[in-house]
Scaffold this motif. Structure first.
Motif, PDB file in Angstrom:
ATOM      1  N   SER A 187      53.816  74.148 -25.091  1.00 34.13           N
ATOM      2  CA  SER A 187      54.429  75.472 -25.174  1.00 34.13           C
ATOM      3  C   SER A 187      53.549  76.357 -26.042  1.00 34.13           C
ATOM      4  O   SER A 187      52.642  75.877 -26.745  1.00 34.13           O
ATOM      5  CB  SER A 187      55.835  75.387 -25.778  1.00 34.13           C
ATOM      6  N   LEU A 188      53.809  77.650 -25.990  1.00 35.42           N
ATOM      7  CA  LEU A 188      53.039  78.587 -26.800  1.00 35.42           C
ATOM      8  C   LEU A 188      53.248  78.321 -28.282  1.00 35.42           C
ATOM      9  O   LEU A 188      52.294  78.356 -29.080  1.00 35.42           O
ATOM     10  CB  LEU A 188      53.451  80.026 -26.459  1.00 35.42           C
ATOM     11  N   GLN A 189      54.499  78.042 -28.665  1.00 40.52           N
ATOM     12  CA  GLN A 189      54.776  77.757 -30.075  1.00 40.52           C
ATOM     13  C   GLN A 189      53.985  76.547 -30.559  1.00 40.52           C
ATOM     14  O   GLN A 189      53.372  76.575 -31.632  1.00 40.52           O
ATOM     15  CB  GLN A 189      56.285  77.527 -30.294  1.00 40.52           C
ATOM     16  N   GLU A 190      53.980  75.478 -29.772  1.00 40.22           N
ATOM     17  CA  GLU A 190      53.247  74.279 -30.171  1.00 40.22           C
ATOM     18  C   GLU A 190      51.749  74.558 -30.234  1.00 40.22           C
ATOM     19  O   GLU A 190      51.051  74.069 -31.131  1.00 40.22           O
ATOM     20  CB  GLU A 190      53.523  73.146 -29.190  1.00 40.22           C
ATOM     21  N   CYS A 191      51.248  75.356 -29.318  1.00 37.92           N
ATOM     22  CA  CYS A 191      49.819  75.696 -29.312  1.00 37.92           C
ATOM     23  C   CYS A 191      49.425  76.423 -30.587  1.00 37.92           C
ATOM     24  O   CYS A 191      48.399  76.101 -31.214  1.00 37.92           O
ATOM     25  CB  CYS A 191      49.506  76.561 -28.091  1.00 37.92           C
ATOM     26  N   LEU A 192      50.238  77.401 -31.002  1.00 40.09           N
ATOM     27  CA  LEU A 192      49.931  78.139 -32.220  1.00 40.09           C
ATOM     28  C   LEU A 192      50.094  77.275 -33.465  1.00 40.09           C
ATOM     29  O   LEU A 192      49.314  77.391 -34.420  1.00 40.09           O
ATOM     30  CB  LEU A 192      50.840  79.374 -32.311  1.00 40.09           C
ATOM     31  N   GLU A 202      49.750  76.354 -44.203  1.00 40.10           N
ATOM     32  CA  GLU A 202      51.083  75.763 -44.339  1.00 40.10           C
ATOM     33  C   GLU A 202      52.106  76.782 -44.804  1.00 40.10           C
ATOM     34  O   GLU A 202      53.121  76.423 -45.415  1.00 40.10           O
ATOM     35  CB  GLU A 202      51.024  74.579 -45.311  1.00 40.10           C
ATOM     36  N   ASP A 203      51.859  78.044 -44.548  1.00 42.72           N
ATOM     37  CA  ASP A 203      52.762  79.124 -44.941  1.00 42.72           C
ATOM     38  C   ASP A 203      54.087  78.965 -44.203  1.00 42.72           C
ATOM     39  O   ASP A 203      54.137  79.005 -42.970  1.00 42.72           O
ATOM     40  CB  ASP A 203      52.112  80.475 -44.611  1.00 42.72           C
ATOM     41  N   GLU A 204      55.159  78.820 -44.961  1.00 47.67           N
ATOM     42  CA  GLU A 204      56.477  78.572 -44.347  1.00 47.67           C
ATOM     43  C   GLU A 204      56.950  79.760 -43.529  1.00 47.67           C
ATOM     44  O   GLU A 204      57.552  79.589 -42.461  1.00 47.67           O
ATOM     45  CB  GLU A 204      57.493  78.257 -45.448  1.00 47.67           C
ATOM     46  N   LEU A 205      56.671  80.992 -43.990  1.00 46.16           N
ATOM     47  CA  LEU A 205      57.094  82.184 -43.258  1.00 46.16           C
ATOM     48  C   LEU A 205      56.380  82.252 -41.903  1.00 46.16           C
ATOM     49  O   LEU A 205      57.001  82.532 -40.875  1.00 46.16           O
ATOM     50  CB  LEU A 205      56.799  83.439 -44.089  1.00 46.16           C
ATOM     51  N   VAL A 206      55.085  81.966 -41.905  1.00 45.39           N
ATOM     52  CA  VAL A 206      54.319  82.004 -40.666  1.00 45.39           C
ATOM     53  C   VAL A 206      54.851  80.959 -39.689  1.00 45.39           C
ATOM     54  O   VAL A 206      55.042  81.235 -38.498  1.00 45.39           O
ATOM     55  CB  VAL A 206      52.823  81.774 -40.946  1.00 45.39           C
ATOM     56  N   ASN A 208      57.850  79.605 -39.565  1.00 44.97           N
ATOM     57  CA  ASN A 208      59.188  79.960 -39.077  1.00 44.97           C
ATOM     58  C   ASN A 208      59.121  81.054 -38.011  1.00 44.97           C
ATOM     59  O   ASN A 208      59.849  81.004 -37.013  1.00 44.97           O
ATOM     60  CB  ASN A 208      60.058  80.426 -40.256  1.00 44.97           C
ATOM     61  N   VAL A 209      58.262  82.043 -38.218  1.00 45.30           N
ATOM     62  CA  VAL A 209      58.148  83.123 -37.239  1.00 45.30           C
ATOM     63  C   VAL A 209      57.608  82.575 -35.920  1.00 45.30           C
ATOM     64  O   VAL A 209      58.104  82.901 -34.842  1.00 45.30           O
ATOM     65  CB  VAL A 209      57.229  84.241 -37.782  1.00 45.30           C
ATOM     66  N   VAL A 210      56.578  81.713 -35.989  1.00 41.92           N
ATOM     67  CA  VAL A 210      56.007  81.146 -34.773  1.00 41.92           C
ATOM     68  C   VAL A 210      57.027  80.277 -34.051  1.00 41.92           C
ATOM     69  O   VAL A 210      57.134  80.298 -32.820  1.00 41.92           O
ATOM     70  CB  VAL A 210      54.735  80.333 -35.112  1.00 41.92           C
ATOM     71  N   THR A 211      57.808  79.522 -34.793  1.00 42.60           N
ATOM     72  CA  THR A 211      58.741  78.568 -34.186  1.00 42.60           C
ATOM     73  C   THR A 211      59.929  79.257 -33.532  1.00 42.60           C
ATOM     74  O   THR A 211      60.369  78.859 -32.441  1.00 42.60           O
ATOM     75  CB  THR A 211      59.233  77.575 -35.250  1.00 42.60           C
ATOM     76  N   ARG A 212      60.447  80.315 -34.168  1.00 44.72           N
ATOM     77  CA  ARG A 212      61.728  80.852 -33.705  1.00 44.72           C
ATOM     78  C   ARG A 212      61.718  82.340 -33.318  1.00 44.72           C
ATOM     79  O   ARG A 212      62.620  82.785 -32.624  1.00 44.72           O
ATOM     80  CB  ARG A 212      62.791  80.664 -34.799  1.00 44.72           C
ATOM     81  N   HIS A 213      60.738  83.108 -33.752  1.00 43.23           N
ATOM     82  CA  HIS A 213      60.855  84.568 -33.597  1.00 43.23           C
ATOM     83  C   HIS A 213      59.591  85.203 -33.035  1.00 43.23           C
ATOM     84  O   HIS A 213      59.259  86.347 -33.374  1.00 43.23           O
ATOM     85  CB  HIS A 213      61.190  85.202 -34.961  1.00 43.23           C
ATOM     86  N   LEU A 214      58.899  84.518 -32.163  1.00 45.56           N
ATOM     87  CA  LEU A 214      57.696  85.100 -31.577  1.00 45.56           C
ATOM     88  C   LEU A 214      57.998  86.331 -30.721  1.00 45.56           C
ATOM     89  O   LEU A 214      57.241  87.303 -30.715  1.00 45.56           O
ATOM     90  CB  LEU A 214      56.967  84.053 -30.720  1.00 45.56           C
ATOM     91  N   LEU A 242      47.827  87.623 -38.869  1.00 46.13           N
ATOM     92  CA  LEU A 242      47.333  86.247 -38.848  1.00 46.13           C
ATOM     93  C   LEU A 242      47.529  85.617 -37.472  1.00 46.13           C
ATOM     94  O   LEU A 242      46.623  84.966 -36.929  1.00 46.13           O
ATOM     95  CB  LEU A 242      48.043  85.420 -39.915  1.00 46.13           C
ATOM     96  N   ILE A 243      48.695  85.816 -36.882  1.00 44.44           N
ATOM     97  CA  ILE A 243      48.985  85.210 -35.582  1.00 44.44           C
ATOM     98  C   ILE A 243      48.090  85.810 -34.500  1.00 44.44           C
ATOM     99  O   ILE A 243      47.696  85.123 -33.550  1.00 44.44           O
ATOM    100  CB  ILE A 243      50.477  85.390 -35.245  1.00 44.44           C
ATOM    101  N   LYS A 244      47.728  87.089 -34.637  1.00 47.54           N
ATOM    102  CA  LYS A 244      46.860  87.718 -33.648  1.00 47.54           C
ATOM    103  C   LYS A 244      45.462  87.116 -33.627  1.00 47.54           C
ATOM    104  O   LYS A 244      44.737  87.253 -32.636  1.00 47.54           O
ATOM    105  CB  LYS A 244      46.759  89.226 -33.921  1.00 47.54           C
ATOM    106  N   THR A 245      45.077  86.439 -34.701  1.00 44.33           N
ATOM    107  CA  THR A 245      43.760  85.788 -34.723  1.00 44.33           C
ATOM    108  C   THR A 245      43.757  84.465 -33.967  1.00 44.33           C
ATOM    109  O   THR A 245      42.684  83.907 -33.708  1.00 44.33           O
ATOM    110  CB  THR A 245      43.315  85.536 -36.173  1.00 44.33           C
ATOM    111  N   LEU A 246      44.942  83.950 -33.615  1.00 42.02           N
ATOM    112  CA  LEU A 246      45.031  82.691 -32.886  1.00 42.02           C
ATOM    113  C   LEU A 246      44.873  82.940 -31.391  1.00 42.02           C
ATOM    114  O   LEU A 246      45.081  84.057 -30.906  1.00 42.02           O
ATOM    115  CB  LEU A 246      46.375  82.015 -33.179  1.00 42.02           C
TER     116      LEU A 246
END
Length: 468
Positions: A187-192, A202-206, A208-214, A242-246
């Motif tokens: 899935s996209l979440q697992e890929c990121l 290991e940023d918890e906020l990052v 959580n956003v990737v896992t549940r609120h993309l 940060l996520i846009k760099t992935l």
């Protein structure tokens, strides 16, 4: 009033679509590569056609350019009877001036780039996988699509291989450590998340956003997420950056077998001093001539009539094909010369100076029908000092300005890009403000048209462009 039958002689003009005319239309529409393939097919079907000798081509190389530069009233008309008057050769020997090939080092080229499958299998061969785990990992790699995602579940793989889920999971974890980061995800979440782990984030906020609120992040709902996680909006902006760099599709940088597509321009424009030289790039197209042996057979008294009719039919077909190819070349030259004259500002200064143009304008100038111009520019590419473009690119709609002239849609898009590149990211421009800027520059454009062009350029709306 009397009604009855009668015979009357009426003279009318009608266009009959003969097989020769259909062939000429088909040849005109073909690109350079397609024309080469078509000629190869005709060489196999018609024994009277043969490829001309290279020496003949070199001797006649400069003739056509000199003829094309003639400014007479009928500069593109050809007297075909005079053209084929020489009994020694009924073939096409005239040729455009060919561009001198650039010198390249063979060290800059490889036969082909590795595919994603080959890249992963190479890494697997260097890994510590052995025995059953190697076989499972190989099966997993074979199930990864071109984007780098695993197309089947662990249970399905275990059932197909007759093994346990734990063995498949262990092999998948090994594959997910391979390059490119994120490969083998389901899935996209697992890929990121795999890419974040690869970067040591290991940023918890990052996470959580990737896992549940993309989805909310993609829609630019930063305020809502900030309230949900009780953090400043600027923190969500940092997470988004940060996520846009992935890479959401880690496998797309690898091409599959035969997926590389190269554009061979049908026409090359070279600027020599202040003039543009038009070169019809048909160096890959065989130069056709007519076999003298078969032609001499027609002048002999011996031989049955059926054989002579067959040879005569093939001779006519060969001559018509040669004429169609030459007519295609001259039509391309004529249309290109018109485009160069009309779009000279674009060739000199770039996309912002592209003028609105339609087929009718070109057709009226060159003295052809609109459909002929359309066929001549269909599937054709032209190499210019500004880059390689499809010939249809030069035909674009436009909008009027206060000066009474027209500005093309491509020019407006280019100007729009420049406007948005320098906008204030904290207070980006909406579509109406962009329309007002164009209005102050003398271009009448509506908000809906701005939104349409912005979507075509792939520029997101204001809520996504805004930075906090």
């Amino acid at each position: 009033m009397r009604m009855g039958y009668g015979l009357n002689v009426i003279q009318t003009q009608k266009l009959i679509m003969t097989p020769e005319l259909r062939q000429a239309i088909a040849v005109l529409q073909l690109s350079t590569l397609e024309l080469g393939m078509y000629i190869e097919q005709q060489l196999q079907e018609n024994p009277l056609l043969e490829v001309g000798e290279e020496e003949i081509e070199q001797l006649a190389a400069g003739e056509q350019t000199a003829a094309a530069e003639d400014t007479g009233e009928n500069e593109y008309d050809i007297d075909w009877q005079d053209y084929f008057h020489d009994s020694s050769d009924l073939g096409l020997t005239r040729s455009e001036v060919r561009p001198e090939p650039n010198e390249f080092s063979y060290e800059n080229f490889i036969s082909r780039s590795p595919t994603l499958l080959e890249h992963l299998m190479f890494q697997l061969s260097l890994s510590k996988c052995e025995g059953p785990q190697y076989a499972i990992a190989e099966y997993i790699i074979g199930s990864i699509d071109n984007n780098g995602y695993l197309n089947c579940s662990i249970d399905e793989i275990a059932r197909q291989l007759g093994t346990g889920r734990d063995a498949v999971t262990d092999a998948l974890k090994v594959v997910q450590t391979f390059d490119p980061p994120g490969v083998g995800a389901r899935s996209l979440q697992e890929c990121l998340l795999i890419q974040l782990a690869h970067l040591g984030i290991e940023d918890e906020l990052v996470i959580n956003v990737v896992t549940r609120h993309l989805t909310d992040l993609a829609e630019g709902k930063y305020n809502r997420l900030a309230q949900l996680f009780s953090v400043p909006v600027q923190e969500l902006q940092r997470v988004a950056d940060l996520i846009k760099t992935l890479d959401p599709k880690p496998g797309r940088n690898f091409s599959g077998n035969g997926e590389n597509r190269y554009i061979v321009p049908d026409i090359v424009l070279n600027k020599v001093e202040d003039e543009y030289v038009i070169i019809i790039n048909d160096v890959t197209v065989p130069r056709l001539t007519i076999n003298n042996t078969y032609r001499a057979f027609l002048n002999q008294d011996k031989g049955d009539n059926q054989t002579k009719k067959f040879v005569e039919h093939k001779l006519n077909a060969a001559a018509w094909l040669i004429k169609s190819i030459e007519q295609r070349r001259l039509t391309l030259y004529k249309v290109t010369k018109c485009l160069v004259d009309l779009q000279r500002d674009f060739l000199e200064y770039g996309v912002k100076y592209l003028k609105p143009l339609n087929l009718k304008t070109v057709a009226d100038i060159v003295g052809l029908h609109e459909s002929t111009v359309s066929r001549a520019t269909s599937n054709k590419y032209i190499q210019t000092p500004q880059g390689v473009f499809e010939m249809k690119y030069f035909f674009s709609s436009g909008l009027s300005n206060t000066g009474g002239s027209m500005i093309s849609a491509e020019s407006i898009k280019k100007i729009m890009q420049e406007i948005l590149e320098v906008e204030d990211a904290r207070n980006p421009l909406n579509d109406q403000q962009i329309a007002d800027i164009f209005g102050r520059r003398g271009v009448k454009i509506s908000r809906r048209t701005v939104a349409k062009y912005r979507d075509e350029l792939g520029i997101p709306p204001i809520r996504i462009r805004k930075r906090y």
